[in-house]
Motif scaffolding. Structure first.
Motif, PDB file in Angstrom:
ATOM      1  N   LYS A 109      31.318 -48.046 -37.389  1.00  0.00           N
ATOM      2  CA  LYS A 109      32.613 -48.690 -37.715  1.00  0.00           C
ATOM      3  C   LYS A 109      33.127 -49.538 -36.539  1.00  0.00           C
ATOM      4  CE  LYS A 109      37.167 -47.731 -39.677  1.00  0.00           C
ATOM      5  NZ  LYS A 109      37.225 -49.082 -40.231  1.00  0.00           N
ATOM      6  N   GLY A 110      33.331 -50.827 -36.808  1.00  0.00           N
ATOM      7  CA  GLY A 110      33.860 -51.736 -35.785  1.00  0.00           C
ATOM      8  C   GLY A 110      32.860 -52.092 -34.698  1.00  0.00           C
ATOM      9  N   GLN A 111      31.579 -51.836 -34.954  1.00  0.00           N
ATOM     10  CA  GLN A 111      30.564 -51.988 -33.902  1.00  0.00           C
ATOM     11  C   GLN A 111      29.491 -53.015 -34.272  1.00  0.00           C
ATOM     12  OE1 GLN A 111      30.767 -50.320 -30.916  1.00  0.00           O
ATOM     13  NE2 GLN A 111      32.715 -49.475 -31.631  1.00  0.00           N
ATOM     14  N   LEU A 112      28.591 -53.228 -33.308  1.00  0.00           N
ATOM     15  CA  LEU A 112      27.480 -54.179 -33.486  1.00  0.00           C
ATOM     16  C   LEU A 112      26.169 -53.453 -33.809  1.00  0.00           C
ATOM     17  CD1 LEU A 112      26.174 -57.054 -33.170  1.00  0.00           C
ATOM     18  CD2 LEU A 112      25.866 -56.484 -30.745  1.00  0.00           C
ATOM     19  N   ILE A 113      25.507 -53.930 -34.850  1.00  0.00           N
ATOM     20  CA  ILE A 113      24.156 -53.473 -35.208  1.00  0.00           C
ATOM     21  C   ILE A 113      23.221 -54.652 -34.919  1.00  0.00           C
ATOM     22  CG2 ILE A 113      22.679 -52.698 -37.129  1.00  0.00           C
ATOM     23  CD1 ILE A 113      25.436 -51.885 -38.537  1.00  0.00           C
ATOM     24  N   VAL A 114      22.106 -54.394 -34.275  1.00  0.00           N
ATOM     25  CA  VAL A 114      21.182 -55.497 -33.968  1.00  0.00           C
ATOM     26  C   VAL A 114      19.939 -55.398 -34.842  1.00  0.00           C
ATOM     27  CG1 VAL A 114      19.737 -56.562 -32.187  1.00  0.00           C
ATOM     28  CG2 VAL A 114      22.052 -55.802 -31.623  1.00  0.00           C
ATOM     29  N   SER A 115      19.608 -56.503 -35.481  1.00  0.00           N
ATOM     30  CA  SER A 115      18.406 -56.565 -36.306  1.00  0.00           C
ATOM     31  C   SER A 115      17.232 -56.977 -35.420  1.00  0.00           C
ATOM     32  CB  SER A 115      18.611 -57.588 -37.438  1.00  0.00           C
ATOM     33  OG  SER A 115      17.405 -57.800 -38.125  1.00  0.00           O
ATOM     34  N   CYS A 116      16.194 -56.133 -35.404  1.00  0.00           N
ATOM     35  CA  CYS A 116      15.004 -56.399 -34.581  1.00  0.00           C
ATOM     36  C   CYS A 116      13.828 -56.586 -35.524  1.00  0.00           C
ATOM     37  CB  CYS A 116      14.729 -55.219 -33.642  1.00  0.00           C
ATOM     38  SG  CYS A 116      16.068 -54.904 -32.479  1.00  0.00           S
ATOM     39  N   GLN A 117      13.537 -57.818 -35.873  1.00  0.00           N
ATOM     40  CA  GLN A 117      12.485 -58.077 -36.859  1.00  0.00           C
ATOM     41  C   GLN A 117      11.621 -59.259 -36.438  1.00  0.00           C
ATOM     42  OE1 GLN A 117      13.669 -58.221 -41.033  1.00  0.00           O
ATOM     43  NE2 GLN A 117      15.691 -57.414 -40.504  1.00  0.00           N
ATOM     44  N   ALA A 118      10.323 -59.122 -36.624  1.00  0.00           N
ATOM     45  CA  ALA A 118       9.399 -60.252 -36.452  1.00  0.00           C
ATOM     46  C   ALA A 118       8.285 -60.073 -37.475  1.00  0.00           C
ATOM     47  CB  ALA A 118       8.842 -60.278 -35.043  1.00  0.00           C
TER      48      ALA A 118
ATOM     49  N   ALA B  75      31.271 -53.408 -40.117  1.00  0.00           N
ATOM     50  CA  ALA B  75      30.425 -53.605 -38.926  1.00  0.00           C
ATOM     51  C   ALA B  75      29.755 -54.967 -39.071  1.00  0.00           C
ATOM     52  CB  ALA B  75      29.367 -52.503 -38.829  1.00  0.00           C
ATOM     53  N   VAL B  76      29.060 -55.377 -38.014  1.00  0.00           N
ATOM     54  CA  VAL B  76      28.378 -56.678 -38.047  1.00  0.00           C
ATOM     55  C   VAL B  76      26.913 -56.483 -37.638  1.00  0.00           C
ATOM     56  CG1 VAL B  76      28.289 -58.999 -37.041  1.00  0.00           C
ATOM     57  CG2 VAL B  76      30.507 -57.917 -37.492  1.00  0.00           C
ATOM     58  N   VAL B  77      26.017 -57.138 -38.377  1.00  0.00           N
ATOM     59  CA  VAL B  77      24.600 -57.184 -37.989  1.00  0.00           C
ATOM     60  C   VAL B  77      24.288 -58.575 -37.435  1.00  0.00           C
ATOM     61  CG1 VAL B  77      22.195 -57.147 -38.786  1.00  0.00           C
ATOM     62  CG2 VAL B  77      23.828 -55.487 -39.699  1.00  0.00           C
ATOM     63  N   VAL B  78      23.735 -58.611 -36.242  1.00  0.00           N
ATOM     64  CA  VAL B  78      23.257 -59.876 -35.670  1.00  0.00           C
ATOM     65  C   VAL B  78      21.751 -59.768 -35.488  1.00  0.00           C
ATOM     66  CG1 VAL B  78      23.342 -61.459 -33.699  1.00  0.00           C
ATOM     67  CG2 VAL B  78      25.450 -60.369 -34.524  1.00  0.00           C
ATOM     68  N   GLY B  79      21.029 -60.769 -35.946  1.00  0.00           N
ATOM     69  CA  GLY B  79      19.572 -60.758 -35.820  1.00  0.00           C
ATOM     70  C   GLY B  79      19.075 -61.850 -34.894  1.00  0.00           C
ATOM     71  N   GLY B  80      18.690 -62.971 -35.510  1.00  0.00           N
ATOM     72  CA  GLY B  80      18.022 -64.047 -34.792  1.00  0.00           C
ATOM     73  C   GLY B  80      18.693 -64.492 -33.503  1.00  0.00           C
ATOM     74  N   ALA B  81      19.996 -64.499 -33.467  1.00  0.00           N
ATOM     75  CA  ALA B  81      20.708 -64.986 -32.274  1.00  0.00           C
ATOM     76  C   ALA B  81      20.456 -64.098 -31.067  1.00  0.00           C
ATOM     77  CB  ALA B  81      22.206 -65.069 -32.558  1.00  0.00           C
ATOM     78  N   ILE B  82      19.983 -62.870 -31.316  1.00  0.00           N
ATOM     79  CA  ILE B  82      19.686 -61.948 -30.212  1.00  0.00           C
ATOM     80  C   ILE B  82      18.184 -61.713 -30.063  1.00  0.00           C
ATOM     81  CG2 ILE B  82      19.969 -59.562 -29.377  1.00  0.00           C
ATOM     82  CD1 ILE B  82      22.743 -59.514 -30.655  1.00  0.00           C
ATOM     83  N   THR B  83      17.470 -61.616 -31.179  1.00  0.00           N
ATOM     84  CA  THR B  83      16.097 -61.082 -31.101  1.00  0.00           C
ATOM     85  C   THR B  83      14.991 -62.052 -31.527  1.00  0.00           C
ATOM     86  OG1 THR B  83      16.322 -60.110 -33.312  1.00  0.00           O
ATOM     87  CG2 THR B  83      16.857 -58.699 -31.417  1.00  0.00           C
ATOM     88  N   ARG B  84      15.357 -63.330 -31.782  1.00  0.00           N
ATOM     89  CA  ARG B  84      14.297 -64.287 -32.162  1.00  0.00           C
ATOM     90  C   ARG B  84      14.267 -65.442 -31.158  1.00  0.00           C
ATOM     91  NH1 ARG B  84      14.945 -62.909 -38.196  1.00  0.00           N
ATOM     92  NH2 ARG B  84      12.833 -62.282 -38.777  1.00  0.00           N
ATOM     93  N   PRO B  85      13.533 -65.273 -30.035  1.00  0.00           N
ATOM     94  CA  PRO B  85      13.540 -66.301 -28.991  1.00  0.00           C
ATOM     95  C   PRO B  85      13.024 -67.653 -29.455  1.00  0.00           C
ATOM     96  CG  PRO B  85      12.022 -64.502 -28.447  1.00  0.00           C
ATOM     97  CD  PRO B  85      12.766 -64.091 -29.664  1.00  0.00           C
ATOM     98  N   LEU B  86      12.132 -67.646 -30.446  1.00  0.00           N
ATOM     99  CA  LEU B  86      11.656 -68.931 -30.983  1.00  0.00           C
ATOM    100  C   LEU B  86      12.840 -69.710 -31.552  1.00  0.00           C
ATOM    101  CD1 LEU B  86       9.370 -70.882 -31.967  1.00  0.00           C
ATOM    102  CD2 LEU B  86       9.204 -69.477 -34.003  1.00  0.00           C
ATOM    103  N   GLN B  87      13.646 -68.994 -32.373  1.00  0.00           N
ATOM    104  CA  GLN B  87      14.815 -69.602 -33.017  1.00  0.00           C
ATOM    105  C   GLN B  87      15.851 -70.056 -31.970  1.00  0.00           C
ATOM    106  OE1 GLN B  87      16.297 -67.126 -36.333  1.00  0.00           O
ATOM    107  NE2 GLN B  87      18.354 -67.546 -35.641  1.00  0.00           N
ATOM    108  N   ILE B  88      16.061 -69.242 -30.970  1.00  0.00           N
ATOM    109  CA  ILE B  88      17.056 -69.557 -29.931  1.00  0.00           C
ATOM    110  C   ILE B  88      16.608 -70.807 -29.157  1.00  0.00           C
ATOM    111  CG2 ILE B  88      18.166 -68.729 -27.810  1.00  0.00           C
ATOM    112  CD1 ILE B  88      17.634 -65.826 -28.987  1.00  0.00           C
ATOM    113  N   THR B  89      15.321 -70.837 -28.804  1.00  0.00           N
ATOM    114  CA  THR B  89      14.808 -71.977 -28.031  1.00  0.00           C
ATOM    115  C   THR B  89      14.860 -73.250 -28.863  1.00  0.00           C
ATOM    116  OG1 THR B  89      13.312 -70.408 -26.974  1.00  0.00           O
ATOM    117  CG2 THR B  89      12.898 -72.725 -26.553  1.00  0.00           C
TER     118      THR B  89
END
Ligand SMILES: CC(=O)N[C@H](C=O)[C@@H](O)[C@H](O)[C@H](O)COP(=O)(O)O
Length: 230
Positions: free
Chosen positions: A10-19, A207-221
């Motif tokens: 509740k009120g926290q960050l969940i990180v999606s780690c997928q490739a 809650a909020v799930v963040v994926g690519g912005a944290i765990t997809r370096p290809l996408q970030i680059t």
């Protein structure tokens, strides 16, 4: 097991780690290390794809998991935990939540989602079910089917919602979702700044799930390179 997932996130960050296969970081070892980094930074749960990745992340982090299993079937556009077979396999890992796509399309083998839910509830009574939705109609369907959590996961990622973003027009879509259901809403999909995450929580998301912005370096680059080329 008593499932404390909803209180924990509740009120926290969940990180999606997928490739996925084909992505540069496709590896359960790497996903587990990604998840460890997220944990060390303060993420309270992880979203993960496939039984092997879920197990590797459980071993490495002991964090609660939203589990899914992406599979492409030739007769359906539904790919996130599309059938009872994948739902069962993910639930059997002990993941606190099983996420599956609820986007209105016919499921593989014309499977009935209502029947699959009934079966999973009977086999795994402690496991929570999350609906990965794209539209307000999907949110209503998921609410009526008795899902425990509703994610905006597929908004912007289906043909019908292509190029849409839940942050458009001062979060108009997200506001409508929150109005349309009493089920806890997880904001997910293209949330790429801390400010957007905070805005989703302030509007009332659970809650909020963040994926690519944290765990997809290809996408970030690619974002940086696109700026160079503009
Ligand atoms: C549409 C789809 O298949 N979404 C997947 C669902 O599990 C993941 O590939 C996303 O990374 C995840 O939903 C987080 O979203 P974003 O990476 O946009 O922050």
């Amino acid at each position: 097991m008593t499932n404390h997932f909803l209180q924990t996130v509740k009120g926290q960050l969940i990180v999606s780690c997928q490739a996925l296969p084909g992505e540069p970081l496709h590896s359960s070892f790497i996903m587990a290390r990604m998840a460890l980094a997220a944990k060390q930074a303060g993420a309270v749960a992880i979203r993960a794809n496939s039984v092997v990745d879920i197990q590797a992340i459980q071993d490495e982090t002991h964090l609660p998991i939203i589990g899914l299993n992406k599979v492409d079937y030739p007769d359906s556009k539904v790919y996130i935990t599309p059938t009872i077979k994948e739902m069962r396999a993910v639930a059997a890992t002990g993941a606190e939540v099983v996420a599956c796509q609820v986007t209105g399309e016919t499921r593989p083998n014309k499977e009935s989602l209502a029947d699959s839910i009934k079966q999973i509830r009977a086999e795994f009574p402690e496991t929570l079910l999350m609906a990965d939705t794209a539209t307000l109609a999907d949110v209503t369907t998921a609410t009526n089917l008795g899902f425990d959590l509703i994610g905006t996961t597929m908004h912007g990622y289906t043909e019908a919602t292509q190029n849409m973003n839940l942050t458009d027009n001062d979060f108009a879509y997200l506001k409508a979702v929150l109005k349309a259901t009493k089920v806890p809403v997880i904001a997910e999909g293209k949330i790429d700044t801390p400010e957007k995450m905070l805005a989703c929580l302030k509007l009332g998301c659970h809650a909020v799930v963040v994926g690519g912005a944290i765990t997809r370096p290809l996408q970030i680059t690619q974002k940086f390179i696109a700026a160079l080329n503009n």
